[in-house]
Motif scaffolding. Structure first.
Motif, PDB file in Angstrom:
ATOM      1  N   PHE A 115      14.741 -43.291  35.111  1.00  7.43           N
ATOM      2  CA  PHE A 115      13.748 -42.480  33.968  1.00  7.43           C
ATOM      3  C   PHE A 115      12.745 -43.438  33.226  1.00  7.43           C
ATOM      4  O   PHE A 115      12.985 -45.040  33.711  1.00  7.43           O
ATOM      5  N   LYS A 149      12.386 -28.587  27.393  1.00  3.83           N
ATOM      6  CA  LYS A 149      11.833 -29.125  28.792  1.00  3.83           C
ATOM      7  C   LYS A 149      10.729 -28.088  29.390  1.00  3.83           C
ATOM      8  O   LYS A 149      10.560 -26.841  29.149  1.00  3.83           O
ATOM      9  N   VAL A 154       6.605 -34.351  28.606  1.00  2.52           N
ATOM     10  CA  VAL A 154       7.555 -35.107  28.975  1.00  2.52           C
ATOM     11  C   VAL A 154       8.815 -34.565  28.250  1.00  2.52           C
ATOM     12  O   VAL A 154       8.984 -34.493  26.969  1.00  2.52           O
ATOM     13  N   TYR A 157      15.930 -36.842  27.394  1.00  7.30           N
ATOM     14  CA  TYR A 157      17.101 -36.308  27.955  1.00  7.30           C
ATOM     15  C   TYR A 157      18.313 -36.967  27.030  1.00  7.30           C
ATOM     16  O   TYR A 157      19.170 -36.186  26.841  1.00  7.30           O
ATOM     17  N   ASP A 171      11.610 -38.518  30.845  1.00  2.00           N
ATOM     18  CA  ASP A 171      10.992 -38.290  32.065  1.00  2.00           C
ATOM     19  C   ASP A 171      10.149 -39.595  32.503  1.00  2.00           C
ATOM     20  O   ASP A 171       9.515 -40.065  31.735  1.00  2.00           O
ATOM     21  N   CYS A 173       7.131 -40.716  34.453  1.00  2.00           N
ATOM     22  CA  CYS A 173       5.872 -40.571  35.208  1.00  2.00           C
ATOM     23  C   CYS A 173       5.131 -41.599  35.625  1.00  2.00           C
ATOM     24  O   CYS A 173       4.954 -42.693  35.129  1.00  2.00           O
ATOM     25  N   GLN A 224       2.720 -37.267  36.696  1.00  2.00           N
ATOM     26  CA  GLN A 224       3.920 -37.254  37.198  1.00  2.00           C
ATOM     27  C   GLN A 224       4.183 -38.304  38.276  1.00  2.00           C
ATOM     28  O   GLN A 224       5.192 -38.803  38.443  1.00  2.00           O
TER      29      GLN A 224
END
Length: 432
Positions: A115, A149, A154, A157, A171, A173, A224
């Motif tokens: 992450f 999401k 992005v 979490y 996320d 990237c 990404q």
């Protein structure tokens, strides 16, 4: 009482300096603006008052009329986020830093999943958290949770904190900034159309959730991964704002080159983001900004050299009043449809500018998407034909190896062929 005052800031006539001096307070300012230093504790700690009012109730008149109130410390010493970040994640390589803090790669210790983690150092006044820091963190966490999401945003979490830091797990990237790819050179129309579609889709998703982004710019989009077809993800919602369908916002926020005319005038809504998307679209196609200077030349003639060396005064004047160039190269060689979309996005009157959703249905973007889908389908059909041929050969060899299998029990081979058909269908869907 006053040894020396260092005055080097944007509002030399500011009453905060003069009245501080009269009250015998030495002001430790060496750079930046006064209200930032006051916000970070100095005047509150020293009890400086103006006309009987504490400094927290005043505005810095030397900056602008709508300058932020100088906030005192909060009564919070923590946010209430989860503890134990380092028990769950291992922090790896450093990715970058900004005003918010630093960004690192973090690996989940149980799953090995990687992450990105934003690490913000807690800003305190004494034992309590600083007001603007609390507001920024709470706003960003709330905004990510609200957006949820999405393919082009992005995802956050989890959030952790300890005594010194706040950790936002996001996320990862790895494909780099959109700005980095823009600097490599002009995009062709098909590639530009794909990028513009993704930017407009991101904006439309935010608008559908009642959010005005206010900082749509290439630096806030990451790929990404490094593949040519990698999706774009927007990463920063620090100055995004909630907005009702018919509401107008009035506080000015954003990055100068991408501000819409109505935002500079202090009366704007969702379509301000569409203007910003139009500026990016122009950049992608023309490799420069769309604004002319007072002499009729380009305000920014090359994105790789002069994009950042302009005063806000020049930029704002160009956004509000100067012609937008669609005559110089490469525009004569660009399709009329592409030019039409960019011109619509850069319409100065927001009432005549399309929404993000309307722009997504522009014929140029729909034609580019149809061409891309056609290319993918033709590749899939070719691959599927080859795979089906190979599958028939395999099944034929299975039948031969079975000897009398077909004759002895035809239902066995029928069942095998049904399985083969299902396998082809699944393979086709996966390849699509």
């Amino acid at each position: 009482l006053l040894n020396k005052m260092i005055i080097n800031h944007s509002c030399p006539g500011c009453p905060l300096f003069r009245k501080s001096a009269r009250q015998g307070v030495k002001v430790p300012v060496s750079s930046g603006t006064l209200h930032i230093h006051a916000q970070s504790s100095f005047y509150v700690q020293h009890g400086v008052r103006f006309n009987g009012k504490p400094v927290s109730d005043l505005r810095c008149k030397g900056v602008r009329k709508d300058a932020p109130i100088l906030y005192p410390p909060t009564k919070m010493d923590h946010f209430g986020f989860a503890q134990g970040f380092h028990n769950k994640y291992e922090v790896n390589e450093f990715l970058g830093s900004g005003t918010f803090g630093s960004v690192h790669v973090a690996t989940h210790k149980d799953t090995g999943e990687r992450f990105a983690v934003k690490v913000a150092v807690k800003r305190r006044i004494g034992t309590y958290l600083q007001h603007d820091f609390v507001k920024r963190i709470q706003h960003e966490v709330d905004m990510y949770n609200h957006l949820g999401k999405s393919l082009n945003v992005v995802h956050m979490y989890d959030v952790f904190e300890d005594d010194k830091h706040v950790y936002l797990v996001m996320d990862l990237c790895s494909g780099g900034e959109l700005w980095g790819r823009i600097k490599r050179g002009q995009y062709n129309e098909q590639n530009a159309a794909r990028i513009i579609s993704e930017i407009l889709r991101t904006i439309a998703q935010c608008h559908s959730r009642g959010v005005v982004v206010r900082d749509v710019k290439p630096e806030n989009f990451l790929f990404q991964d490094e593949s040519p077809s990698s999706p774009l993800k927007m990463i920063d919602f620090g100055i995004a704002e909630y907005c009702a369908p018919h509401q107008q916002l009035h506080d000015r926020a954003g990055t100068a080159l991408y501000c819409a005319p109505e935002l500079l005038k202090g009366n704007y809504s969702f379509k301000a983001d569409v203007w910003s998307a139009g500026v990016i679209a122009y950049e992608l196609i023309a490799d420069r900004m769309p604004f002319e200077d007072d002499d009729g030349g380009m305000l920014v003639s090359s994105l790789r050299t002069t994009r950042r060396n302009l005063s806000n005064k020049d930029i704002f004047h160009a956004i509000l009043y100067r012609p937008l160039d669609f005559e110089r190269p490469p525009w004569p060689s660009i399709s009329d449809s592409a030019k039409d979309l960019v011109q619509r996005l850069l319409t100065r009157n927001p009432d005549e500018r399309p929404t993000a959703l309307e722009a997504l249905h522009h014929p140029w973007l729909e034609a580019a998407a149809a061409d891309a889908n056609s290319t993918r389908r033709s590749g899939w059909l070719s691959s599927r034909s080859s795979s089906s041929s190979g599958l028939r050969d395999v099944c034929g060899r299975v039948q031969g190896a079975g000897g009398g299998l077909w004759e002895a029990n035809p239902s066995n081979m029928s069942h095998l062929w049904r399985l083969c058909g299902i396998w082809c269908l699944v393979q086709g869907l996966c390849m699509a």
